[in-house]
Design a protein around this motif. Structure first.
Motif, PDB file in Angstrom:
ATOM      1  N   THR A   1       0.688  -1.052  -0.214  1.00  0.00           N
ATOM      2  CA  THR A   1      -0.075   0.062  -0.098  1.00  0.00           C
ATOM      3  C   THR A   1       0.997   1.248   0.221  1.00  0.00           C
ATOM      4  OG1 THR A   1      -1.805  -1.188   1.164  1.00  0.00           O
ATOM      5  CG2 THR A   1      -1.802   1.273   1.117  1.00  0.00           C
TER       6      THR A   1
ATOM      7  N   SER B   1      -2.878  10.064  -3.735  1.00  0.00           N
ATOM      8  CA  SER B   1      -3.505   8.788  -4.055  1.00  0.00           C
ATOM      9  C   SER B   1      -3.016   7.913  -3.039  1.00  0.00           C
ATOM     10  CB  SER B   1      -3.716   8.448  -5.386  1.00  0.00           C
ATOM     11  OG  SER B   1      -4.644   7.341  -5.350  1.00  0.00           O
TER      12      SER B   1
ATOM     13  N   GLU C   1      -2.631   3.819  -3.394  1.00  0.00           N
ATOM     14  CA  GLU C   1      -2.465   2.966  -4.325  1.00  0.00           C
ATOM     15  C   GLU C   1      -1.973   1.627  -3.661  1.00  0.00           C
ATOM     16  OE1 GLU C   1      -3.811   3.350  -7.499  1.00  0.00           O
ATOM     17  OE2 GLU C   1      -4.222   5.308  -7.166  1.00  0.00           O
ATOM     18  N   GLN C   2      -2.552   0.786  -4.334  1.00  0.00           N
ATOM     19  CA  GLN C   2      -1.809  -0.658  -4.107  1.00  0.00           C
ATOM     20  C   GLN C   2      -1.287  -1.476  -5.418  1.00  0.00           C
ATOM     21  OE1 GLN C   2      -5.212  -2.809  -2.453  1.00  0.00           O
ATOM     22  NE2 GLN C   2      -4.733  -2.380  -0.364  1.00  0.00           N
ATOM     23  N   ARG C   3       0.043  -1.904  -5.021  1.00  0.00           N
ATOM     24  CA  ARG C   3       0.792  -2.595  -6.084  1.00  0.00           C
ATOM     25  C   ARG C   3       0.965  -4.101  -5.349  1.00  0.00           C
ATOM     26  NH1 ARG C   3      -1.015   1.143  -8.317  1.00  0.00           N
ATOM     27  NH2 ARG C   3       0.031   2.752  -9.559  1.00  0.00           N
TER      28      ARG C   3
ATOM     29  N   ASN D   1      -6.165  10.850 -11.844  1.00  0.00           N
ATOM     30  CA  ASN D   1      -5.323  10.263 -10.946  1.00  0.00           C
ATOM     31  C   ASN D   1      -4.303   9.585 -11.776  1.00  0.00           C
ATOM     32  OD1 ASN D   1      -4.071   8.604  -8.718  1.00  0.00           O
ATOM     33  ND2 ASN D   1      -5.749   7.130  -8.616  1.00  0.00           N
TER      34      ASN D   1
ATOM     35  N   PHE E   1      -3.181   5.909 -11.190  1.00  0.00           N
ATOM     36  CA  PHE E   1      -3.923   4.773 -11.536  1.00  0.00           C
ATOM     37  C   PHE E   1      -3.128   3.834 -12.540  1.00  0.00           C
ATOM     38  CE2 PHE E   1      -6.968   2.790 -14.326  1.00  0.00           C
ATOM     39  CZ  PHE E   1      -7.772   2.015 -13.261  1.00  0.00           C
TER      40      PHE E   1
ATOM     41  N   ALA F   1      -2.357  -2.762 -12.140  1.00  0.00           N
ATOM     42  CA  ALA F   1      -2.132  -2.982 -10.470  1.00  0.00           C
ATOM     43  C   ALA F   1      -2.868  -4.049  -9.999  1.00  0.00           C
ATOM     44  CB  ALA F   1      -2.325  -1.515  -9.718  1.00  0.00           C
TER      45      ALA F   1
END
Length: 543
Positions: free
Chosen positions: A134, A155, A157-159, A364, A367, A371
């Protein structure tokens, strides 16, 4: 009846036109290979570890700069953070783009950033299967080195991590690094500011299972990719030159058609539509991106290319279909709905896919459809299906060309019964038409293989004597020049000619044959195309 230029122009003039077009094609490759630099530049960055003194439960509005005035308080590694009792939530990874004494420029057009984690192996802190990181990330900009940073985007984000440990997982190998794949991080559709700042946090929460089981992260590396300013200038210059060229030939082509007593046929309309789509993609609106922060330019460019290629694929189908010389009633767009319909549907699907990626990135920039597992599978499915469809389309196009050539060969038996002059005339028409069909097939093959050629070219440049040839730039400018020359050639050769074949062959004393010659002189662009020619020749053979 006046035919098309491809029918009535002398062989000598056609050869001259062909040589000029080939020279322009070679020149378009040389512009990219010898004048333009490589299309893009990749710049690596190592994130600086800054310390945020604000408690992690409180919201910090401060931007952390790795160098320059008001730079942050830095630590070398996490061991130092442990000694100073600095929590992971108070560590900010800061990256300043570009480096010291360098400025970004609107000529760079876009900025794509990928991320890679450097993770050390620990026996009691390994990476879990399917581990997800995260990332709390913020992006800011400014146009001088003293102003305050202005937030551009923020933002969470999750990767998903994709790492491989090549050694044996033992205590002796602790401290070695995993081999982690690059992850999509950010994409900006314009580079309107001089300086950019990225702040990355990795919030840890045992209760929410946030950033747990991701191993021991040591560093974060970023790679920024942007278009070279020199390549942008060459690209803009090509667009500026080619726009009036295609527009003028398009106006000239349609004016000649409207001067005819008959209405335009389907093939003429489709060629004109192809010219419009080429003009649309040529218009150098990118010049405005130098002075305006138009973040939607990448999406707009994709839409323009999509319209052109959809029109081009449809044209090839109609072009071959109009010369099949079968018993199907043609010269009607509805006849081709089974072939053109899938092209339109596929183009619409690609548009939706692009909107899901770059459309969302307008709001964004962090994005990425890659992902998530679902997004990755969807994107891969699109790519695989698109590749299969491209191969099937090319095979179908080859089949249609084969049918046309077979029908032509089957009907050439009527030619020996004609007079020598007339037979040579029609044999010349058939040869010119076949040659144009082969050129079309070659352009289709090169266009289909172009993405794969670029992906398999490992070396960005070749050495040619004392000159350095930028291979990727040459491919880009060469392909762009090829499509413009192809559309230009179609509109020029298929424009109605003022020259009459019958007038050349028959003098005033041969008026009885003049009308027959004029009747036999039917161009491939007419309603019945070559079919009418062979009907005429067959009738003469019977007589």
């Amino acid at each position: 009846m006046a035919g098309a230029i491809i029918e009535n122009m002398s062989t000598k003039k056609l050869v001259i036109v062909g040589v000029i077009l080939v020279l322009f094609q070679v020149f378009s490759f040389m512009v990219g290979g010898l004048i333009a630099p490589s299309p893009t530049t990749a710049v690596p960055y190592l994130a600086t570890k800054c310390v945020d003194s604000v408690h992690h439960n409180e919201k910090s509005t401060k931007w952390f700069t790795p160098w320059g005035p008001n730079q942050c308080h830095k630590i070398r590694d996490f061991e130092e953070a442990t000694v100073k009792k600095i929590e992971a939530n108070n560590i900010v990874f800061a990256v300043h783009i570009p480096g010291p004494k360098i400025e970004m420029s609107p000529w760079f057009q876009f900025m794509l950033v990928v991320l890679q984690f450097e993770i050390a192996f620990k026996m009691y802190n390994q990476i879990d299967d399917g581990a997800v990181v995260t990332i709390d990330v913020g992006l800011a900009y400014r146009d001088d080195t003293f102003s305050d940073w202005t937030e551009l985007a923020h933002s969470v984000e999750q990767r998903k991590l994709s790492c491989n440990f090549t050694a044996v997982k033992t205590f002796e190998n602790e401290g070695r690094y995993y081999d982690c794949n690059l992850l999509p991080f950010m994409e900006l559709g314009s580079v309107a500011h001089k300086y950019y700042l990225i702040n990355i946090r990795l919030p840890v929460s045992e209760r929410k299972k946030t950033n747990v089981g991701i191993g021991e992260i040591k560093d974060i590396r970023l790679v920024s990719i942007h278009q070279n300013g020199g390549f942008t200038k060459v690209w803009f210059a090509m667009k500026t030159f080619l726009t009036p060229s295609i527009f003028i030939i398009m106006v000239w082509y349609w004016r000649r058609i409207t001067m005819m007593t008959r209405p335009p046929v389907l093939l003429e309309k489709v060629i004109f539509a192809l010219g419009i789509s080429m003009t649309f993609i040529n218009i150098p609106v990118e010049w405005f991106s130098i002075g305006f922060n138009w973040t939607w330019m990448l999406l707009f460019g994709d839409i323009r290319q999509g319209i052109f290629y959809a029109m081009l694929l449809s044209f090839w189908i109609i072009f071959c279909g109009e010369h099949l010389m079968d018993h199907t009633e043609r010269n009607n767009f509805s006849v081709y709905w089974k072939q053109v319909g899938p092209i339109a549907f596929g183009s619409f699907c690609l548009f939706i896919f692009d909107m899901c990626e770059r459309g969302v990135q307008l709001k964004n920039p962090f994005f990425s459809i890659w992902a998530s597992d679902v997004g990755t599978e969807l994107a891969m499915a699109f790519i695989v299906v698109a590749g299969i469809c491209a191969c099937l389309y090319f095979l179908f196009l080859c089949f249609m060309v084969f049918q046309v050539f077979r029908n032509i060969s089957g009907k050439r038996s009527s030619l020996p019964a004609m007079t020598k002059a007339r037979r040579l005339h029609y044999e010349g028409l058939i040869f010119r038409f076949k040659f144009l069909m082969l050129v079309t097939l070659a352009c289709a093959a090169v266009g289909s293989m172009f993405p794969f050629i670029i992906s398999f070219v490992n070396e960005g440049h070749w050495h040619w004597g004392e000159h350095t040839v930028q291979v990727n730039s040459a491919f880009f400018t060469g392909m762009y020049g090829m499509w413009n020359l192809y559309v230009f050639t179609l509109m020029f050769l298929y424009a109605p000619s003022h020259k009459r074949y019958g007038d050349e062959q028959c003098g005033g004393g041969q008026g009885s044959n003049s009308g027959e010659d004029l009747q036999l002189t039917t161009t491939v662009t007419h309603v019945d195309g070559l079919t009418e020619i062979y009907k005429m020749t067959g009738k003469e053979a019977q007589e």
